[in-house]
Design a protein around this motif. Structure first.
Motif, PDB file in Angstrom:
ATOM      1  N   ALA A 125       0.817  -1.216   0.000  1.00 37.18           N
ATOM      2  CA  ALA A 125       0.000   0.000   0.000  1.00 37.18           C
ATOM      3  C   ALA A 125       0.849   1.263   0.000  1.00 37.18           C
ATOM      4  O   ALA A 125       0.572   2.219  -0.742  1.00 37.18           O
ATOM      5  CB  ALA A 125      -0.932   0.000   1.210  1.00 37.18           C
ATOM      6  N   LYS A 126       1.882   1.300   0.815  1.00 39.02           N
ATOM      7  CA  LYS A 126       2.734   2.487   0.920  1.00 39.02           C
ATOM      8  C   LYS A 126       3.433   2.758  -0.407  1.00 39.02           C
ATOM      9  O   LYS A 126       3.507   3.921  -0.860  1.00 39.02           O
ATOM     10  CB  LYS A 126       3.770   2.269   2.025  1.00 39.02           C
ATOM     11  N   LEU A 127       3.932   1.703  -1.041  1.00 43.55           N
ATOM     12  CA  LEU A 127       4.617   1.852  -2.320  1.00 43.55           C
ATOM     13  C   LEU A 127       3.664   2.373  -3.402  1.00 43.55           C
ATOM     14  O   LEU A 127       3.997   3.313  -4.137  1.00 43.55           O
ATOM     15  CB  LEU A 127       5.218   0.517  -2.752  1.00 43.55           C
ATOM     16  N   ILE A 128       2.471   1.765  -3.494  1.00 38.58           N
ATOM     17  CA  ILE A 128       1.499   2.186  -4.506  1.00 38.58           C
ATOM     18  C   ILE A 128       1.086   3.641  -4.267  1.00 38.58           C
ATOM     19  O   ILE A 128       0.970   4.434  -5.203  1.00 38.58           O
ATOM     20  CB  ILE A 128       0.261   1.272  -4.481  1.00 38.58           C
ATOM     21  N   TRP A 163       2.812   6.025  -2.848  1.00 41.57           N
ATOM     22  CA  TRP A 163       3.928   6.903  -3.224  1.00 41.57           C
ATOM     23  C   TRP A 163       4.019   7.027  -4.743  1.00 41.57           C
ATOM     24  O   TRP A 163       4.205   8.123  -5.290  1.00 41.57           O
ATOM     25  CB  TRP A 163       5.236   6.350  -2.651  1.00 41.57           C
ATOM     26  N   LEU A 164       3.874   5.917  -5.440  1.00 43.22           N
ATOM     27  CA  LEU A 164       3.964   5.921  -6.901  1.00 43.22           C
ATOM     28  C   LEU A 164       2.830   6.735  -7.526  1.00 43.22           C
ATOM     29  O   LEU A 164       3.042   7.468  -8.502  1.00 43.22           O
ATOM     30  CB  LEU A 164       3.936   4.487  -7.434  1.00 43.22           C
ATOM     31  N   LEU A 165       1.629   6.625  -6.970  1.00 43.68           N
ATOM     32  CA  LEU A 165       0.502   7.385  -7.499  1.00 43.68           C
ATOM     33  C   LEU A 165       0.693   8.883  -7.311  1.00 43.68           C
ATOM     34  O   LEU A 165       0.222   9.692  -8.115  1.00 43.68           O
ATOM     35  CB  LEU A 165      -0.797   6.937  -6.816  1.00 43.68           C
ATOM     36  N   THR A 166       1.397   9.258  -6.241  1.00 43.74           N
ATOM     37  CA  THR A 166       1.651  10.674  -5.969  1.00 43.74           C
ATOM     38  C   THR A 166       2.749  11.236  -6.861  1.00 43.74           C
ATOM     39  O   THR A 166       2.641  12.344  -7.391  1.00 43.74           O
ATOM     40  CB  THR A 166       2.038  10.876  -4.493  1.00 43.74           C
ATOM     41  N   HIS A 167       3.817  10.462  -7.061  1.00 45.26           N
ATOM     42  CA  HIS A 167       5.008  10.974  -7.732  1.00 45.26           C
ATOM     43  C   HIS A 167       5.123  10.560  -9.208  1.00 45.26           C
ATOM     44  O   HIS A 167       5.799  11.240  -9.982  1.00 45.26           O
ATOM     45  CB  HIS A 167       6.263  10.533  -6.982  1.00 45.26           C
ATOM     46  N   TRP A 194      -0.625   4.611 -13.927  1.00 45.36           N
ATOM     47  CA  TRP A 194      -1.889   4.388 -14.618  1.00 45.36           C
ATOM     48  C   TRP A 194      -1.664   3.736 -15.978  1.00 45.36           C
ATOM     49  O   TRP A 194      -2.523   2.992 -16.464  1.00 45.36           O
ATOM     50  CB  TRP A 194      -2.662   5.701 -14.772  1.00 45.36           C
ATOM     51  N   SER A 195      -0.515   3.989 -16.606  1.00 45.91           N
ATOM     52  CA  SER A 195      -0.205   3.322 -17.872  1.00 45.91           C
ATOM     53  C   SER A 195      -0.055   1.823 -17.669  1.00 45.91           C
ATOM     54  O   SER A 195      -0.563   1.019 -18.466  1.00 45.91           O
ATOM     55  CB  SER A 195       1.087   3.899 -18.466  1.00 45.91           C
ATOM     56  N   PHE A 196       0.645   1.453 -16.617  1.00 42.74           N
ATOM     57  CA  PHE A 196       0.796   0.028 -16.290  1.00 42.74           C
ATOM     58  C   PHE A 196      -0.561  -0.600 -16.020  1.00 42.74           C
ATOM     59  O   PHE A 196      -0.884  -1.682 -16.535  1.00 42.74           O
ATOM     60  CB  PHE A 196       1.713  -0.124 -15.080  1.00 42.74           C
ATOM     61  N   PHE A 197      -1.398   0.084 -15.236  1.00 42.68           N
ATOM     62  CA  PHE A 197      -2.739  -0.407 -14.934  1.00 42.68           C
ATOM     63  C   PHE A 197      -3.587  -0.509 -16.209  1.00 42.68           C
ATOM     64  O   PHE A 197      -4.381  -1.438 -16.363  1.00 42.68           O
ATOM     65  CB  PHE A 197      -3.443   0.511 -13.928  1.00 42.68           C
ATOM     66  N   PHE A 198      -3.417   0.461 -17.120  1.00 41.67           N
ATOM     67  CA  PHE A 198      -4.180   0.452 -18.371  1.00 41.67           C
ATOM     68  C   PHE A 198      -3.861  -0.804 -19.186  1.00 41.67           C
ATOM     69  O   PHE A 198      -4.756  -1.455 -19.725  1.00 41.67           O
ATOM     70  CB  PHE A 198      -3.850   1.712 -19.179  1.00 41.67           C
ATOM     71  N   GLY A 199      -2.582  -1.152 -19.244  1.00 38.31           N
ATOM     72  CA  GLY A 199      -2.178  -2.373 -19.939  1.00 38.31           C
ATOM     73  C   GLY A 199      -2.766  -3.614 -19.287  1.00 38.31           C
ATOM     74  O   GLY A 199      -3.185  -4.561 -19.971  1.00 38.31           O
ATOM     75  N   LEU A 200      -2.816  -3.619 -17.950  1.00 39.98           N
ATOM     76  CA  LEU A 200      -3.404  -4.739 -17.226  1.00 39.98           C
ATOM     77  C   LEU A 200      -4.876  -4.915 -17.583  1.00 39.98           C
ATOM     78  O   LEU A 200      -5.344  -6.034 -17.810  1.00 39.98           O
ATOM     79  CB  LEU A 200      -3.273  -4.524 -15.710  1.00 39.98           C
ATOM     80  N   VAL A 239      -8.656   4.527  -0.368  1.00 35.92           N
ATOM     81  CA  VAL A 239      -8.400   3.323   0.417  1.00 35.92           C
ATOM     82  C   VAL A 239      -6.897   3.050   0.506  1.00 35.92           C
ATOM     83  O   VAL A 239      -6.374   2.731   1.578  1.00 35.92           O
ATOM     84  CB  VAL A 239      -9.136   2.105  -0.190  1.00 35.92           C
ATOM     85  N   ILE A 240      -6.187   3.207  -0.617  1.00 37.09           N
ATOM     86  CA  ILE A 240      -4.739   3.017  -0.606  1.00 37.09           C
ATOM     87  C   ILE A 240      -4.079   4.029   0.324  1.00 37.09           C
ATOM     88  O   ILE A 240      -3.158   3.708   1.088  1.00 37.09           O
ATOM     89  CB  ILE A 240      -4.159   3.141  -2.031  1.00 37.09           C
TER      90      ILE A 240
END
Length: 327
Positions: free
Chosen positions: A90-93, A95-99, A105-111, A190-191
């Motif tokens: 959760a902490k990593l995700i 941080w990544l969403l902030t920075h 979101w590109s990675f998630f889009f591919g998923l 939630v994250i």
């Protein structure tokens, strides 16, 4: 239910770790991981049988007898792994969403793209009904992505509703809890709450910890209620109307691509429970319209990585017989 040794329970915990990691990422389903790892049928059966009869057996026999009768060693090991994994990531995700929001979101889009292909391919027979279900689901899902969120992700009642709905992902392979939270506009909230829980615990900020713990408890309560309400119904529908359900799931994911599109223009902000200004309403735009660096090459590369991540999971899945064919 099978009686397991300590080593076997550790293996179950490892499978829970994989499920938890999957549920943190929109596009990968914890149910799919359970399906692939061969524990899906047992998980569904165990959840179906949970009721207050546990206390009756405990009263007339013993706690140990009731614990084993309801296969709780299995559930405890599995959900311990899920919880550890979610809290760890959760902490990593967050941080990544902030920075690095565009890259995440590109990675998630591919998923999601790969998940659409994966789930859609499982529809054995397309007809007017499944086609109509697909189209309706696409429209409904898209309308949800462009509408104002039903509530603030910071509000308690909204957390309860989000947990109530998101638990569906644990029951059905093919769609993730994070995906549903994303569709509801509750994913980052939630994250962020999970991240605050860890930050409060590690830094001794007990006020932050208590607030996050309360919010997660409300979310978990919604999940438990949703599980009991929907588990039997959804499992029955998947067993008896598999093509229809898969068509609907595929449509929901297609319509939700707008929500996951990496390049956004913020139309309206809101204040979260920490007093920070965060996006509330957003509109998808082309990378060329993005005011800052669109990071196009890196974004496309991560879309491809996300797509093939699901492809690898699919390759593993086809090596195992379907739980539904043996149910």
């Amino acid at each position: 239910m099978p009686k397991r040794s300590l080593l076997q329970l550790i293996v179950v915990t490892a499978k829970g770790l994989a499920m938890g990691a999957a549920d943190v990422v929109p596009g990968v389903s914890g149910g799919t991981i359970a399906f692939i790892s061969g524990i899906y049928e047992e998980l569904i059966e165990t959840l179906h049988k949970l009721d207050l009869g546990f206390f009756k057996i405990w009263k007339h026999h013993s706690f140990k007898t009731a614990w084993r009768a309801y296969n709780l060693p299995f559930l405890t090991a599995l959900f311990s792994g899920v919880l550890i994994s979610i809290l760890s990531l959760a902490k990593l995700i967050s941080w990544l969403l902030t920075h690095h929001p565009i890259l995440v979101w590109s990675f998630f889009f591919g998923l999601i793209i790969a998940s659409i292909v994966y789930v859609g391919k499982q529809v054995n027979q397309w007809n007017i009904l499944t086609g109509l279900a697909l189209l309706v689901a696409v429209v409904v899902s898209y309308l949800i992505t462009i509408s104002e969120p039903m509530g603030s992700p910071s509000s308690m009642w909204f957390l309860f509703v989000a947990g109530f709905i998101a638990i569906i992902a644990m029951i059905l392979p093919g769609i993730s809890g994070s995906f549903i939270l994303l569709l509801l506009g509750a994913y980052t909230g939630v994250i962020g709450t999970l991240s605050n829980l860890l930050e409060g615990a590690f830094n001794g900020n007990w006020s932050l910890f208590a607030d996050a713990a309360l919010r997660l408890a409300i979310f978990a309560l919604g999940a438990v209620v949703g599980l009991k309400v929907f588990s039997r119904v959804l499992n029955w529908m998947f067993l008896h109307h598999k093509n229809l359900i898969l068509a609907i799931l595929t449509g929901f994911m297609v319509g939700a691509l707008n929500k996951i599109w990496p390049w956004k223009e913020v139309l309206q902000y809101r204040m979260n429970h920490n007093g920070e200004e965060v996006p509330f309403l957003e509109k998808s735009i082309w990378p060329t319209q993005y005011p800052d660096d669109p990071q196009l090459l890196a974004a496309v590369a991560l879309m491809i990585v996300g797509f093939f991540s699901i492809f690898l999971l699919e390759r593993l899945a086809v090596q195992k017989p379907s739980d539904y064919d043996t149910a």
